[in-house]
Design an enzyme around this catalytic site. Sequence first.
Site, PDB file in Angstrom:
ATOM      1  N   ASP A   1      10.434  10.012  24.478  1.00  0.00           N
ATOM      2  CA  ASP A   1      11.945   9.251  24.503  1.00  0.00           C
ATOM      3  C   ASP A   1      11.911   7.956  25.093  1.00  0.00           C
ATOM      4  OD1 ASP A   1      14.766   9.581  24.368  1.00  0.00           O
ATOM      5  OD2 ASP A   1      14.650  10.068  26.466  1.00  0.00           O
ATOM      6  N   LEU A   2      12.968   7.302  24.788  1.00  0.00           N
ATOM      7  CA  LEU A   2      12.974   5.879  25.427  1.00  0.00           C
ATOM      8  C   LEU A   2      13.806   6.067  26.551  1.00  0.00           C
ATOM      9  CD1 LEU A   2      12.506   2.679  25.390  1.00  0.00           C
ATOM     10  CD2 LEU A   2      14.546   2.888  23.877  1.00  0.00           C
ATOM     11  N   ASP A   3      15.078   6.001  26.591  1.00  0.00           N
ATOM     12  CA  ASP A   3      16.176   6.094  27.568  1.00  0.00           C
ATOM     13  C   ASP A   3      15.698   7.088  28.798  1.00  0.00           C
ATOM     14  OD1 ASP A   3      17.380   3.679  26.376  1.00  0.00           O
ATOM     15  OD2 ASP A   3      18.331   4.989  25.105  1.00  0.00           O
TER      16      ASP A   3
ATOM     17  N   THR B   1      17.277   3.004  31.434  1.00  0.00           N
ATOM     18  CA  THR B   1      18.508   2.368  30.913  1.00  0.00           C
ATOM     19  C   THR B   1      19.570   3.420  30.818  1.00  0.00           C
ATOM     20  OG1 THR B   1      17.299   3.034  28.893  1.00  0.00           O
ATOM     21  CG2 THR B   1      17.609   0.474  29.234  1.00  0.00           C
TER      22      THR B   1
ATOM     23  N   LYS C   1      23.220  12.208  27.271  1.00  0.00           N
ATOM     24  CA  LYS C   1      21.788  11.713  27.370  1.00  0.00           C
ATOM     25  C   LYS C   1      21.199  12.295  25.886  1.00  0.00           C
ATOM     26  CE  LYS C   1      20.779  11.008  32.138  1.00  0.00           C
ATOM     27  NZ  LYS C   1      20.068  11.693  33.320  1.00  0.00           N
ATOM     28  N   GLY C   2      20.628  11.403  25.405  1.00  0.00           N
ATOM     29  CA  GLY C   2      20.003  11.921  24.042  1.00  0.00           C
ATOM     30  C   GLY C   2      20.859  11.903  22.918  1.00  0.00           C
ATOM     31  N   VAL C   3      22.123  11.716  23.153  1.00  0.00           N
ATOM     32  CA  VAL C   3      23.163  11.801  22.044  1.00  0.00           C
ATOM     33  C   VAL C   3      23.426  10.589  21.307  1.00  0.00           C
ATOM     34  CG1 VAL C   3      25.692  12.592  21.732  1.00  0.00           C
ATOM     35  CG2 VAL C   3      24.041  14.012  23.282  1.00  0.00           C
TER      36      VAL C   3
ATOM     37  N   SER D   1      13.473   8.227  19.594  1.00  0.00           N
ATOM     38  CA  SER D   1      14.595   7.847  20.547  1.00  0.00           C
ATOM     39  C   SER D   1      15.997   8.065  19.514  1.00  0.00           C
ATOM     40  CB  SER D   1      14.640   6.444  21.124  1.00  0.00           C
ATOM     41  OG  SER D   1      15.841   5.907  21.463  1.00  0.00           O
ATOM     42  N   ALA D   2      17.168   8.140  20.216  1.00  0.00           N
ATOM     43  CA  ALA D   2      18.430   8.549  19.713  1.00  0.00           C
ATOM     44  C   ALA D   2      19.286   6.882  19.634  1.00  0.00           C
ATOM     45  CB  ALA D   2      19.318   9.368  20.290  1.00  0.00           C
ATOM     46  N   SER D   3      18.231   5.964  20.270  1.00  0.00           N
ATOM     47  CA  SER D   3      18.829   4.584  20.112  1.00  0.00           C
ATOM     48  C   SER D   3      18.729   3.833  19.316  1.00  0.00           C
ATOM     49  CB  SER D   3      18.338   3.873  21.534  1.00  0.00           C
ATOM     50  OG  SER D   3      18.789   2.596  21.691  1.00  0.00           O
ATOM     51  N   LYS D   4      19.796   3.210  18.736  1.00  0.00           N
ATOM     52  CA  LYS D   4      19.683   2.144  17.654  1.00  0.00           C
ATOM     53  C   LYS D   4      19.140   0.561  18.416  1.00  0.00           C
ATOM     54  CE  LYS D   4      22.888   3.929  14.573  1.00  0.00           C
ATOM     55  NZ  LYS D   4      24.014   3.776  13.575  1.00  0.00           N
TER      56      LYS D   4
ATOM     57  N   LYS E   1      19.641  14.242  18.385  1.00  0.00           N
ATOM     58  CA  LYS E   1      19.146  15.387  19.086  1.00  0.00           C
ATOM     59  C   LYS E   1      20.443  16.353  19.449  1.00  0.00           C
ATOM     60  CE  LYS E   1      15.618  12.515  21.038  1.00  0.00           C
ATOM     61  NZ  LYS E   1      15.134  11.490  22.054  1.00  0.00           N
TER      62      LYS E   1
ATOM     63  N   GLU F   1      10.517  13.970  27.468  1.00  0.00           N
ATOM     64  CA  GLU F   1      12.001  13.995  27.500  1.00  0.00           C
ATOM     65  C   GLU F   1      12.575  14.116  28.928  1.00  0.00           C
ATOM     66  OE1 GLU F   1      14.830  13.706  26.129  1.00  0.00           O
ATOM     67  OE2 GLU F   1      14.229  13.281  23.899  1.00  0.00           O
ATOM     68  N   ASP F   2      13.885  13.260  29.307  1.00  0.00           N
ATOM     69  CA  ASP F   2      14.482  13.395  30.193  1.00  0.00           C
ATOM     70  C   ASP F   2      15.934  14.191  29.994  1.00  0.00           C
ATOM     71  OD1 ASP F   2      15.834  11.369  28.705  1.00  0.00           O
ATOM     72  OD2 ASP F   2      16.845  10.925  30.415  1.00  0.00           O
TER      73      ASP F   2
HETATM   74  C1  BG6 Z   1      19.727   7.813  23.657  1.00  0.00           C
HETATM   75  C2  BG6 Z   1      20.491   7.828  25.152  1.00  0.00           C
HETATM   76  O1  BG6 Z   1      18.451   7.315  24.004  1.00  0.00           O
HETATM   77  O2  BG6 Z   1      20.426   6.932  22.892  1.00  0.00           O
HETATM   78  C3  BG6 Z   1      22.209   8.031  24.893  1.00  0.00           C
HETATM   79  O3  BG6 Z   1      19.979   8.738  26.072  1.00  0.00           O
HETATM   80  C4  BG6 Z   1      22.509   7.047  23.848  1.00  0.00           C
HETATM   81  O4  BG6 Z   1      22.708   7.819  26.038  1.00  0.00           O
HETATM   82  C5  BG6 Z   1      21.753   6.995  22.635  1.00  0.00           C
HETATM   83  O5  BG6 Z   1      23.956   7.158  23.817  1.00  0.00           O
HETATM   84  C6  BG6 Z   1      22.183   6.138  21.573  1.00  0.00           C
HETATM   85  O6  BG6 Z   1      21.871   4.624  21.871  1.00  0.00           O
HETATM   86  P1  BG6 Z   1      22.500   3.269  21.408  1.00  0.00           P
HETATM   87  O7  BG6 Z   1      21.471   2.240  22.215  1.00  0.00           O
HETATM   88  O8  BG6 Z   1      22.068   3.453  19.839  1.00  0.00           O
HETATM   89  O9  BG6 Z   1      23.817   3.080  21.728  1.00  0.00           O
HETATM   90 MG    MG Z   2      16.598  10.029  27.222  1.00  0.00          MG
END
Ligand code: BG6
Ligand code: MG
Length: 225
Positions: A15-17, A23, A51-53, A120-123, A151, A175-176
């Site tokens: 996982d990233l964040d 972050t 987190k992860g959402v 990661s869920a992050s964009k 997730k 994962e965290d």
């Molecule tokens: C996850 C974080 O990795 O990415 C969440 O744990 C975050 O907190 C999600 O909402 C989406 O991230 P981003 O960068 O696309 O807004």
């Molecule tokens: Mg995370």
Amino acid sequence: MPLDIMHKIEGVIFDLDGVIVDTAQFHYAAWKKLAKEWGYALSLENNEQLKGVSRMDSVRKIAHWAGVHPTEEKLAQVAKQKNDTYLKLCGQLTPDYLLPGIADLLAQLKANKVRIALGSASKNAHFVLKKLGLSTVFDVVVDGNSVIHSKPNPEVFLKAARLMKVLPQNCVVIEDAPAGIEAALAAGMHAVGLGNPNELYKAHVVLPNATNLTMKQLNIIKGVA
Ligand code: BG6
Ligand code: MG
């Protein structure tokens, strides 16, 4: 799916964040600002559930907690504002922000030819990896731009395993977030939680951070020494 204990770990999905870089504190600060505008004081407990959402699922949860009912258009607009705040905070990131043990673990896995993926869920994953000097380190990057389901759905990890050409049962996820641990288990993978054991109790093992987390330990977690 029965877990295969005969094979060593072939792929590790990070996982990233909150795993590679802290972050999570920037996401929290940015969501807190938005929630305040809706008259809601976002707590740390609330933040655990974010987190992860994904970004849009998070903004919907916060609106629900705040008891506000914005249109889909307004939700998208505030999610963009939150992201602007978040990206500004990420501007300060450098390789020094890597969380303890991560650089050593990545180097060890690379040296042993274990495949490594980001799940990661992050964009914003590519942007963050670049700031950390990790743009070319991962064999596979699956982020919020490449999956449909957030997730705890296992899509992100199953896609990472497929792209690494490793069977799910030969992967370990680090994962965290409770949602991330659930996603790893739903994918039929082994799960290492980094953080609070009370929150991450579903993981196969929970550690405070990745310091001293070695490949040997990952294989022990999987069941082969
Ligand atoms: C996850 C974080 O990795 O990415 C969440 O744990 C975050 O907190 C999600 O909402 C989406 O991230 P981003 O960068 O696309 O807004
Ligand atoms: Mg995370």
